[in-house]
Scaffold this motif. Structure first.
Motif, PDB file in Angstrom:
ATOM      1  N   ILE A   1       0.843  -1.201   0.000  1.00 35.37           N
ATOM      2  CA  ILE A   1       0.000   0.000   0.000  1.00 35.37           C
ATOM      3  C   ILE A   1       0.877   1.249   0.000  1.00 35.37           C
ATOM      4  CG2 ILE A   1      -1.636   1.354   1.384  1.00 35.37           C
ATOM      5  CD1 ILE A   1      -2.943  -1.305   2.178  1.00 35.37           C
ATOM      6  N   GLY A   2       1.945   1.217   0.798  1.00 38.57           N
ATOM      7  CA  GLY A   2       2.865   2.355   0.824  1.00 38.57           C
ATOM      8  C   GLY A   2       3.477   2.606  -0.544  1.00 38.57           C
ATOM      9  N   ALA A   3       3.886   1.550  -1.229  1.00 39.86           N
ATOM     10  CA  ALA A   3       4.460   1.701  -2.570  1.00 39.86           C
ATOM     11  C   ALA A   3       3.424   2.272  -3.535  1.00 39.86           C
ATOM     12  CB  ALA A   3       4.987   0.364  -3.078  1.00 39.86           C
ATOM     13  N   GLY A   4       2.201   1.787  -3.434  1.00 33.42           N
ATOM     14  CA  GLY A   4       1.135   2.301  -4.303  1.00 33.42           C
ATOM     15  C   GLY A   4       0.851   3.773  -4.065  1.00 33.42           C
ATOM     16  N   VAL A   5       0.797   4.164  -2.803  1.00 29.90           N
ATOM     17  CA  VAL A   5       0.568   5.573  -2.469  1.00 29.90           C
ATOM     18  C   VAL A   5       1.711   6.435  -2.988  1.00 29.90           C
ATOM     19  CG1 VAL A   5       0.444   7.197  -0.527  1.00 29.90           C
ATOM     20  CG2 VAL A   5      -0.936   5.120  -0.501  1.00 29.90           C
ATOM     21  N   LEU A   6       2.937   5.963  -2.834  1.00 29.37           N
ATOM     22  CA  LEU A   6       4.088   6.722  -3.317  1.00 29.37           C
ATOM     23  C   LEU A   6       4.079   6.863  -4.844  1.00 29.37           C
ATOM     24  CD1 LEU A   6       6.853   5.372  -0.944  1.00 29.37           C
ATOM     25  CD2 LEU A   6       6.032   7.728  -1.083  1.00 29.37           C
TER      26      LEU A   6
ATOM     27  N   VAL B   1       1.382   6.933  -6.745  1.00 27.62           N
ATOM     28  CA  VAL B   1       0.339   7.917  -7.057  1.00 27.62           C
ATOM     29  C   VAL B   1       0.841   9.328  -6.780  1.00 27.62           C
ATOM     30  CG1 VAL B   1      -1.941   8.762  -6.360  1.00 27.62           C
ATOM     31  CG2 VAL B   1      -1.588   6.328  -6.763  1.00 27.62           C
ATOM     32  N   LEU B   2       1.486   9.529  -5.637  1.00 24.67           N
ATOM     33  CA  LEU B   2       2.051  10.845  -5.319  1.00 24.67           C
ATOM     34  C   LEU B   2       3.114  11.244  -6.338  1.00 24.67           C
ATOM     35  CD1 LEU B   2       2.307  10.637  -1.426  1.00 24.67           C
ATOM     36  CD2 LEU B   2       0.710  12.012  -2.783  1.00 24.67           C
ATOM     37  N   GLU B   3       3.878  10.272  -6.786  1.00 19.83           N
ATOM     38  CA  GLU B   3       4.896  10.526  -7.806  1.00 19.83           C
ATOM     39  C   GLU B   3       4.259  11.024  -9.097  1.00 19.83           C
ATOM     40  OE1 GLU B   3       7.744  10.976 -10.369  1.00 19.83           O
ATOM     41  OE2 GLU B   3       8.118  10.636  -8.262  1.00 19.83           O
ATOM     42  N   LEU B   4       3.174  10.394  -9.500  1.00 19.14           N
ATOM     43  CA  LEU B   4       2.483  10.806 -10.718  1.00 19.14           C
ATOM     44  C   LEU B   4       1.947  12.228 -10.602  1.00 19.14           C
ATOM     45  CD1 LEU B   4       0.593   7.513 -11.584  1.00 19.14           C
ATOM     46  CD2 LEU B   4       2.542   8.505 -12.789  1.00 19.14           C
ATOM     47  N   MET B   5       1.590  12.636  -9.402  1.00 23.58           N
ATOM     48  CA  MET B   5       1.074  13.987  -9.186  1.00 23.58           C
ATOM     49  C   MET B   5       2.196  15.019  -9.086  1.00 23.58           C
ATOM     50  SD  MET B   5      -2.136  12.977  -6.680  1.00 23.58           S
ATOM     51  CE  MET B   5      -1.791  14.268  -5.581  1.00 23.58           C
ATOM     52  N   SER B   6       3.362  14.614  -8.620  1.00 21.10           N
ATOM     53  CA  SER B   6       4.441  15.584  -8.402  1.00 21.10           C
ATOM     54  C   SER B   6       5.335  15.773  -9.629  1.00 21.10           C
ATOM     55  CB  SER B   6       5.303  15.172  -7.213  1.00 21.10           C
ATOM     56  OG  SER B   6       6.118  14.069  -7.548  1.00 21.10           O
ATOM     57  N   GLY B   7       5.537  14.743 -10.426  1.00 25.90           N
ATOM     58  CA  GLY B   7       6.352  14.857 -11.618  1.00 25.90           C
ATOM     59  C   GLY B   7       7.844  14.685 -11.407  1.00 25.90           C
TER      60      GLY B   7
ATOM     61  N   PHE C   1      11.062  11.971  -9.965  1.00 25.44           N
ATOM     62  CA  PHE C   1      11.290  10.535  -9.881  1.00 25.44           C
ATOM     63  C   PHE C   1      11.658  10.087  -8.466  1.00 25.44           C
ATOM     64  CE2 PHE C   1      12.163  11.015 -14.493  1.00 25.44           C
ATOM     65  CZ  PHE C   1      11.208  10.130 -14.939  1.00 25.44           C
ATOM     66  N   TYR C   2      11.821  11.015  -7.539  1.00 22.13           N
ATOM     67  CA  TYR C   2      12.328  10.661  -6.218  1.00 22.13           C
ATOM     68  C   TYR C   2      11.354   9.799  -5.412  1.00 22.13           C
ATOM     69  CZ  TYR C   2      16.112  13.717  -7.297  1.00 22.13           C
ATOM     70  OH  TYR C   2      17.199  14.278  -7.910  1.00 22.13           O
ATOM     71  N   LEU C   3      10.077  10.097  -5.460  1.00 21.30           N
ATOM     72  CA  LEU C   3       9.118   9.262  -4.741  1.00 21.30           C
ATOM     73  C   LEU C   3       9.052   7.858  -5.339  1.00 21.30           C
ATOM     74  CD1 LEU C   3       6.234  11.806  -4.080  1.00 21.30           C
ATOM     75  CD2 LEU C   3       7.896  10.905  -2.444  1.00 21.30           C
ATOM     76  N   LEU C   4       9.289   7.767  -6.627  1.00 24.51           N
ATOM     77  CA  LEU C   4       9.333   6.457  -7.269  1.00 24.51           C
ATOM     78  C   LEU C   4      10.504   5.633  -6.738  1.00 24.51           C
ATOM     79  CD1 LEU C   4       7.980   4.678  -9.378  1.00 24.51           C
ATOM     80  CD2 LEU C   4       9.474   5.706 -11.084  1.00 24.51           C
ATOM     81  N   MET C   5      11.617   6.279  -6.468  1.00 26.26           N
ATOM     82  CA  MET C   5      12.785   5.578  -5.909  1.00 26.26           C
ATOM     83  C   MET C   5      12.478   5.063  -4.502  1.00 26.26           C
ATOM     84  SD  MET C   5      14.855   5.790  -8.417  1.00 26.26           S
ATOM     85  CE  MET C   5      13.495   5.909  -9.537  1.00 26.26           C
ATOM     86  N   VAL C   6      11.768   5.841  -3.709  1.00 21.86           N
ATOM     87  CA  VAL C   6      11.380   5.389  -2.369  1.00 21.86           C
ATOM     88  C   VAL C   6      10.378   4.237  -2.484  1.00 21.86           C
ATOM     89  CG1 VAL C   6      10.336   6.074  -0.174  1.00 21.86           C
ATOM     90  CG2 VAL C   6      11.862   7.657  -1.371  1.00 21.86           C
ATOM     91  N   ALA C   7       9.491   4.317  -3.477  1.00 22.32           N
ATOM     92  CA  ALA C   7       8.537   3.224  -3.705  1.00 22.32           C
ATOM     93  C   ALA C   7       9.276   1.932  -4.058  1.00 22.32           C
ATOM     94  CB  ALA C   7       7.557   3.598  -4.813  1.00 22.32           C
ATOM     95  N   ILE C   8      10.365   2.031  -4.784  1.00 20.52           N
ATOM     96  CA  ILE C   8      11.169   0.839  -5.094  1.00 20.52           C
ATOM     97  C   ILE C   8      11.711   0.232  -3.802  1.00 20.52           C
ATOM     98  CG2 ILE C   8      13.314   0.065  -6.189  1.00 20.52           C
ATOM     99  CD1 ILE C   8      12.694   2.077  -8.451  1.00 20.52           C
TER     100      ILE C   8
END
Length: 151
Positions: free
Chosen positions: A10-15, A17-23, A25-32
């Protein structure tokens, strides 16, 4: 799947979604990192190992991103950035120069125009490269003239 593993997914999914809204790549790295921890949970790792793995993988992904071309965004001054100022890249005609300066009508108003260093004064058609207050800094246009009969 135990509730601990669900936390990571769930945390990865939320991150994401937030990444898609922010534009960025850093939140995507945390999601990884979160996904790595979810796989560690599936493998039976303890909670402290999962958190450590999430942190290490996220940190490594962020460092790799910073070293890539995606992590180094070229920052242009607003006066030269076409994303900030829509006049950058537009063309105008300058019939005559006086000491590399002129006064022209552009967008229905009178503007001061300055010729950029090293540019010829005989081009007639110029492209806006920078705005300095109410002064347009121009370069000779590299675009061919539009044919008025070809409509």
């Amino acid at each position: 799947m135990a509730p601990g593993g669900l936390f990571w997914w769930i945390g990865a999914g939320v991150l994401v979604v937030l990444e898609l809204m922010s534009g960025t790549f850093y939140l995507l790295m945390v999601a990884i990192g979160f996904v790595a921890a979810a796989f560690a949970h599936i493998a039976g790792a303890a909670a402290d190992v999962q958190f450590a793995l999430a942190a290490v993988v996220a940190l490594a992904a962020v460092v790799l991103l910073r070293r890539s071309r995606f992590g180094r965004r070229k920052r242009e001054q607003a006066s030269r950035n076409p994303d900030v100022n829509l006049d950058i890249g537009q063309t105008l005609n300058v019939p005559a120069w006086q000491e590399r300066k002129a006064r022209v009508t552009y967008r229905g108003a009178a503007w001061d125009v300055e010729l950029a260093a090293g540019e010829p004064e005989d081009a007639q058609r110029y492209e806006i490269r920078e705005l300095r207050g109410s002064c347009l800094v121009v370069v000779a246009s590299r675009q061919p003239k539009a044919d008025a009969t070809a409509i």
